[in-house]
Structures are given as C-alpha cells and as structure tokens.
Motif scaffolding. Structure first.
Motif, PDB file in Angstrom:
ATOM      1  N   VAL A  82       0.837  -1.207   0.000  1.00  0.00           N
ATOM      2  CA  VAL A  82       0.000   0.000   0.000  1.00  0.00           C
ATOM      3  C   VAL A  82       0.872   1.257   0.000  1.00  0.00           C
ATOM      4  CG1 VAL A  82      -1.767   1.288   1.262  1.00  0.00           C
ATOM      5  CG2 VAL A  82      -1.870  -1.207   1.180  1.00  0.00           C
ATOM      6  N   ASP A  83       1.983   1.205   0.716  1.00  0.00           N
ATOM      7  CA  ASP A  83       2.868   2.366   0.808  1.00  0.00           C
ATOM      8  C   ASP A  83       3.459   2.768  -0.543  1.00  0.00           C
ATOM      9  OD1 ASP A  83       2.457   2.613   3.532  1.00  0.00           O
ATOM     10  OD2 ASP A  83       4.205   1.396   4.065  1.00  0.00           O
ATOM     11  N   ILE A  84       3.614   1.813  -1.453  1.00  0.00           N
ATOM     12  CA  ILE A  84       4.256   2.134  -2.732  1.00  0.00           C
ATOM     13  C   ILE A  84       3.321   2.841  -3.704  1.00  0.00           C
ATOM     14  CG2 ILE A  84       5.785   0.133  -2.530  1.00  0.00           C
ATOM     15  CD1 ILE A  84       4.075  -1.271  -4.649  1.00  0.00           C
ATOM     16  N   GLN A 379      10.930   1.850  -1.273  1.00  0.00           N
ATOM     17  CA  GLN A 379      10.054   1.679  -0.119  1.00  0.00           C
ATOM     18  C   GLN A 379      10.501   0.498   0.739  1.00  0.00           C
ATOM     19  OE1 GLN A 379       7.742   4.150   0.203  1.00  0.00           O
ATOM     20  NE2 GLN A 379       7.659   3.378   2.303  1.00  0.00           N
ATOM     21  N   SER A 380      11.119  -0.504   0.124  1.00  0.00           N
ATOM     22  CA  SER A 380      11.649  -1.627   0.906  1.00  0.00           C
ATOM     23  C   SER A 380      12.784  -1.154   1.805  1.00  0.00           C
ATOM     24  CB  SER A 380      12.150  -2.735  -0.028  1.00  0.00           C
ATOM     25  OG  SER A 380      11.085  -3.321  -0.740  1.00  0.00           O
ATOM     26  N   ILE A 381      13.632  -0.269   1.271  1.00  0.00           N
ATOM     27  CA  ILE A 381      14.708   0.298   2.088  1.00  0.00           C
ATOM     28  C   ILE A 381      14.121   1.091   3.256  1.00  0.00           C
ATOM     29  CG2 ILE A 381      16.608   1.971   2.105  1.00  0.00           C
ATOM     30  CD1 ILE A 381      17.174   1.172  -0.793  1.00  0.00           C
ATOM     31  N   ALA A 382      13.091   1.905   2.961  1.00  0.00           N
ATOM     32  CA  ALA A 382      12.456   2.697   4.016  1.00  0.00           C
ATOM     33  C   ALA A 382      11.818   1.796   5.073  1.00  0.00           C
ATOM     34  CB  ALA A 382      11.409   3.627   3.408  1.00  0.00           C
ATOM     35  N   ALA A 394      20.672   7.567   7.066  1.00  0.00           N
ATOM     36  CA  ALA A 394      21.250   6.390   6.419  1.00  0.00           C
ATOM     37  C   ALA A 394      20.381   5.936   5.250  1.00  0.00           C
ATOM     38  CB  ALA A 394      21.392   5.255   7.425  1.00  0.00           C
ATOM     39  N   GLN A 395      19.057   6.066   5.419  1.00  0.00           N
ATOM     40  CA  GLN A 395      18.143   5.703   4.330  1.00  0.00           C
ATOM     41  C   GLN A 395      18.406   6.553   3.091  1.00  0.00           C
ATOM     42  OE1 GLN A 395      13.947   5.953   5.327  1.00  0.00           O
ATOM     43  NE2 GLN A 395      13.423   6.380   3.199  1.00  0.00           N
ATOM     44  N   LEU A 396      18.590   7.859   3.294  1.00  0.00           N
ATOM     45  CA  LEU A 396      18.849   8.754   2.164  1.00  0.00           C
ATOM     46  C   LEU A 396      20.181   8.435   1.497  1.00  0.00           C
ATOM     47  CD1 LEU A 396      17.644  12.150   3.714  1.00  0.00           C
ATOM     48  CD2 LEU A 396      16.431  10.686   2.100  1.00  0.00           C
TER      49      LEU A 396
END
Length: 423
Positions: A82-84, A379-382, A394-396
């Motif tokens: 859903v987030d994607i 979104q998987s990384i997030a 780190a995510q960025l």
C-alpha cells in the motif's frame, strides 16, 4: 515356459507416462536454456532489462530479513504494497516524461495541489466526494497540459518550465489551503477508503492472480502468432509457457501472502491495473510508439511528420494526471492534507524510482513496470530502516547510492548498445 519375474515386465501405460514426463521435462529445460541464451546475448549487447533492479531488490529483502525476521512477514509486505502506491503512481508519470529524454520537476507540487483542491472542495465546501475527486484529478491534467504545451511551443527545456511549475503550483496550493494549514479528511469517506479498504475474501486475490496470469499468456501468445504470421522473429511456445509460469508463481505467491494478513488491498489493485493499462498504451498503440520515437530522436520524429507538439503535451498531461492521483493516495494514507503535502523527498523518490527501475535518462527506453520495481526498492529500504530503527539519514544515503549506481549502469549500458549498433 515359466513366466518372467514381475520386476522384469514392462507396463505399457507406465512406459507411456514416463516418456511423456521425460518429454515435458526436456521441453522445459530447452525453454529455460533458450531463454538464458537470449538473455546472455542481450547482456553482452548492453540490454540489461530488469536484471539489475531485480538483483538489488532481492539483496535488500535478504539483508533486511536477516536483520529483522518481521520484514518478509505478511503484515509488513501488505503494508509495503500500500505504501508504494502514491509515490509509485507519480513515478509512472515520470517514466512517460523520461521516455522523451526530459524531466518533470513539478509532480510533487501538482500532487499537493490536487490533494488541496479535493480537501477544500469536499471538507470545507461540502462538494460530494466523487465530484471533488474528479476536480482534483483534472487539476493535475490541466497543470500538466499547460506545461506540456508551453514546452512544445516555446522549446524551452522541460527542466526550466517544470521548475517554474513547481513554484507556481506550490504557491497555488498554499493559497487554496489558506490560513487553516491542515485539512483532515473523513476517515470513512471515499478517498480514505482508497488505502484502507481490503478484499478480505481470499478468492478475490486468487481470482486476480489467475486473471493476470491468463492475460500475460494471452498477450504473449497473440503477439507470437502475429509476428510468426508476417515472418518476424518470435518466441518459441515453450518460452511463452515458461514466462507465464514465472508470472503465475509470483502472482499466486503474492495472493497467498496478502491473504495471510487482511487480503488484497484496493490501492494495490488500482495501482497494478493502472500500470498494466498504461503499459499496453505504450507498447501497443500508435501513441506509445510515437513517445518512444520522440525520445529516440526529436528531429527524426519531426521529419517523419509526427505531431511533436501533441505528443509532448499529452505526455506532460499524463504526468500531471498521475501526480494528482498519487497525491490523493498519499493524502488517503494519512487522511489529511497540509501545507507540507507534495514536499520533502517525494519528488526525488519518484524520479529515483523511475531511474532505479531501469528507465533511461537518455530517453527512448523504459516501461511503466520500471516504476513498480524502482519504488519497491526505495520503499523496501524505508520499511527495513524503520524495522531496524536505522536513522533516516542512512536511508537517504543508501537510496542515493542505489540511484547513482542505476545512472552509471544506464550510461554504461547505452555505450555498450551503441558499440553493438543497438542504440
């Protein structure tokens, strides 16, 4: 004469069954070997396809599953699906623009503007939700059309025109929201249900998986038959069957996992249907062929009497429309619209998703499915970072590194194709 021992007798039916199974196994083996040979030749010539992003996605999932076993749980994967959707829809619009070799910097502001239009019309002025939703989407269409026509007629780079649009549409959004700043949406309303509604009946997810598999097979088979009828190179039927089998495994596996939580999300169904429909538009219509032709060479397209103005205008209109739709899904996710809607890293994530997924920055190469794979990676990384309590910084950094790698691979791939006379 004595009868032969039972173990030495040959059962004709068993022999036939064994031969049939052996023949099927050999056919599958030949199909896989043929596909691998084609992929090997493509890789040698720089045609990487979805391989790089698929490897990155697999690596991300393996790493975060190792760090936290809840990453690949049905609940997390359902939330991820859903987030994607919101950013993914915007990224699909970016794919259209990148196919022209251009860049649309205004999609974040358009998404926020569309959400603001919906919120003010429905919540503040009592306009029915369905009418306010149509008005919001049309707002994105109009904004994109204005920008596309300006680019086509003035021949000012899209980068400049859409940068001006970014500022203009953001200012208009702030003016529409006024001093209230934040407008809360009805949690039981139409827009809120876009991301909160699930088809809890397990049969729905499996039916969608079956339909998707059937459509993939039918499309591949009909394309094969058309190419064969005119003497063009075509895939063997075994390869079509293997490809369909892979799609079936992914589709039914996804349906099974989603049914372990709350069922098929409405948002995901709308997203995938939109992506598939626009993929057909790009691959199977004259408009789509003109988009690819224009991205390969604007001057050649003009000499071929293509409507450059019409195609550029239409592409930016598609981008604006999808940005508006994405903005409504993002607003649905948090059931509110504020002055920060459409800002932050939304624009960067949408562009990064399209590029990471395999859409070329040089134009003329990419599909709508690139946006799906790209936004899945981001979104998987997030999601993994959130589960492991990793800082946003780190995510960025990681997302930026993946984006840089994607651009380098795209550039090297293009040079390899040019060396082999394929670009």
């Amino acid at each position: 004469m004595r009868d032969m021992p039972d173990e030495t007798r040959t059962d004709p039916a068993a022999a036939t069954t064994k031969a049939r199974h052996g023949s099927t196994g050999r056919a599958v083996t030949r199909a896989v070997a043929g596909w691998l040979a084609v992929r090997r030749r493509g890789l040698t010539a720089g045609e990487l396809g979805y391989l790089p992003v698929s490897l990155v996605l697999a690596a991300v999932w393996i790493i975060f599953q190792g760090l936290n076993s809840a990453f690949l749980s049905p609940r997390n994967l359902s939330n991820l699906s859903v987030d994607i959707v919101g950013t993914g829809l915007i990224a699909v619009g970016i794919v259209f623009v990148l196919l022209l070799g251009e860049l649309d910097l205004s999609v974040g502001s358009i998404s926020g503007l569309a959400a603001a239009v919906f919120a003010v019309l429905n919540v503040n002025n009592g306009v029915p939700e369905w009418l306010a939703l149509i008005a919001a989407v049309l707002t994105g269409t109009v904004a994109g059309t204005v920008q596309g026509y300006s680019i086509a007629r003035t021949r000012v780079p899209a980068f400049v025109v859409t940068l001006a649009g970014l500022l203009t549409w953001n200012g208009l959004m702030l003016a529409i929201l006024g001093t209230s700043g934040t407008v809360n949406l009805d949690e039981n309303g139409l827009v809120a249900h876009l991301t909160s509604y699930y088809f809890t009946d397990a049969g729905v997810a499996y039916a969608v998986a079956a339909l998707a598999t059937a459509l993939v097979f039918l499309t591949s088979y009909l394309n094969r038959r058309r190419r064969r009828a005119v003497g063009m190179p075509h895939r063997p039927l075994r390869t079509v069957a293997v490809r369909t089998g892979v799609v079936a495994v992914i589709a039914f596996g996804s349906a099974y996992l989603l049914n372990q939580f709350q069922g098929l999300p409405l948002a995901l169904l709308i997203f995938l249907a939109t992506v598939a429909g626009l993929d057909v538009v790009l691959r199977r219509t004259s408009y789509g062929r003109q988009v690819y032709a224009l991205g390969s060479s604007v001057e050649a397209a003009r000499r071929a009497s293509l409507s450059v103005t019409g195609v550029q205008t239409a592409v930016l209109a598609v981008s604006g429309t999808l940005a508006a739709a994405g903005g409504l899904f993002l607003a649905s996710r948090i059931t509110s619209v504020s002055q920060n809607s459409g800002s932050g890293v939304l624009l960067l994530n949408a562009i990064a998703a399209a590029v990471i997924g395999g859409t070329s920055l040089f134009g003329g190469r990419g599909t709508t499915w690139c946006a799906v794979l790209g936004i899945l990676v981001i979104q998987s990384i997030a999601s993994g970072m959130a589960l492991t309590d990793t800082p946003t910084a780190a995510q960025l950094v990681i997302t930026g590194g993946v984006l840089f790698a994607a651009v380098v691979i795209d550039s090297l791939s293009r040079h390899t194709q040019q060396a082999h006379g394929r670009a």
